[in-house]
Design an enzyme around this catalytic site. Structure first.
Site, PDB file in Angstrom:
ATOM      1  N   MET A  76       0.827  -1.207   0.000  1.00 38.08           N
ATOM      2  CA  MET A  76       0.000   0.000   0.000  1.00 38.08           C
ATOM      3  C   MET A  76       0.863   1.259   0.000  1.00 38.08           C
ATOM      4  SD  MET A  76      -3.394  -0.752   2.280  1.00 38.08           S
ATOM      5  CE  MET A  76      -2.559  -1.268   3.764  1.00 38.08           C
ATOM      6  N   CYS A  77       1.486   1.575   1.114  1.00 36.72           N
ATOM      7  CA  CYS A  77       2.266   2.799   1.338  1.00 36.72           C
ATOM      8  C   CYS A  77       1.358   3.979   1.688  1.00 36.72           C
ATOM      9  CB  CYS A  77       3.123   3.179   0.131  1.00 36.72           C
ATOM     10  SG  CYS A  77       4.276   1.897  -0.400  1.00 36.72           S
TER      11      CYS A  77
END
Length: 305
Positions: free
Chosen positions: A1-2
């Site tokens: 994701m980040c």
């Protein structure tokens, strides 16, 4: 994701009570930690000083720190770079230097011999493996109280967990341009080869670095950052939400699918951007914020007064 985060104070007024800019960026990252627990980084923009640059290098750990830093100092002296201050912190060696020469030429001369993190009259990129609160303490991020910065936490998907794979990424050879990114640029190799044929340099194979280099190239051709952000919407393929920062501004771009979240909060005094609303809420606990999510295939830019 980040997760990505950014903040800019438009008029020099601090609109966040009881927080420095570094603390605010760290708080936004910590609130979204579930999106990226592997590594953390900040691109911090300090007040520039005439004739001075900030430089930061990774220390590999293969040799004693004193040996590595002596090698860096020797290389810089050979290119008429005068070191004014220097300190080892975490896995990095940070310096302020006096240098009035060609930054792209200096960068090319250092390639392969040392590992540059960033160069800028304002910019200082700090990134490492670990989580935001712990690394903020190690690197003294809370002391930073400049007018703007961007930050990132990473969930490693396509490469290992190392300091040099953490975000932000610097536009190699171009002072003060940095990016953070959530997503994937699917035409990375096509765009990279095009830019390399135009003389642009890359330090990694990370697609976030491509965004920084692409925008820096556009600006080097006399194109405004706003126009470069607009063109990136057509030239870059994939699913992405990214932030870019220069010494005067921060901006964003979001692809046509809008699969990667981004939420912003704006007043007359500030713009704050996070991957999730919880990041913005951390800055103003207990307040009901009028936030908005940028529309697909849009970009925006905010500058300091």
């Amino acid at each position: 994701m980040c997760a990505i985060a950014g903040i800019l104070f438009k008029n020099g007024q601090r609109g966040i009570p009881n927080m420095t800019t570094g603390q605010a960026l760290t708080a936004m990252l910590d609130a979204t930690l579930h999106r990226g627990p592997d590594s953390t980084g900040w691109a911090l923009y300090h007040q520039p000083q005439a004739g001075r640059l900030r430089m930061r290098f990774f220390l590999t750990g293969d040799l004693a720190p004193e040996t590595e830093t002596a090698h860096i100092r020797q290389l810089l002296a050979a290119h008429q770079v005068d070191i004014l201050t220097a300190n080892i912190i975490g896995c990095t060696y940070g310096l302020t230097v006096a240098f009035s020469g060609d930054i792209p030429a200096l960068t090319r001369s250092l390639e392969g011999a040392v590992q540059l993190v960033s160069i800028g009259s304002s910019l200082d990129i700090i990134k490492d493996v670990g989580q935001p609160v712990d690394l903020a303490e190690t690197y003294g991020i809370a002391r930073f109280d400049g007018q703007h910065g961007i930050a990132h936490i990473r969930l490693a998907t396509e490469s290992g967990v190392h300091p040099d794979t953490a975000h932000p990424f610097w536009a190699c050879g171009f002072s003060d341009v940095a990016t953070v990114h959530n997503g994937q640029i699917t035409n990375y190799w096509i765009m990279r080869r095009r830019l390399e044929r135009k003389g642009m340099r890359f330090q990694t194979e990370n697609d976030t670095e491509l965004i920084a280099v692409y925008l820096a190239y556009q600006m080097s051709c006399g194109i405004s950052l706003e126009a470069a952000l607009n063109s990136s919407l057509e030239d870059l393929d994939g699913t992405f939400s990214f932030l870019v920062a220069t010494k005067e501004a921060i901006g964003y771009a979001k692809d046509k699918l809008a699969a990667k979240p981004m939420v912003k909060y704006e007043t007359d005094d500030l713009i704050a951007i996070s991957s999730e609303e919880v990041g913005l809420n951390r800055l103003f606990p207990g307040q009901a914020l009028e936030t908005s999510e940028p529309a697909p295939l849009t970009c925006g830019l905010w500058s300091r007064s």
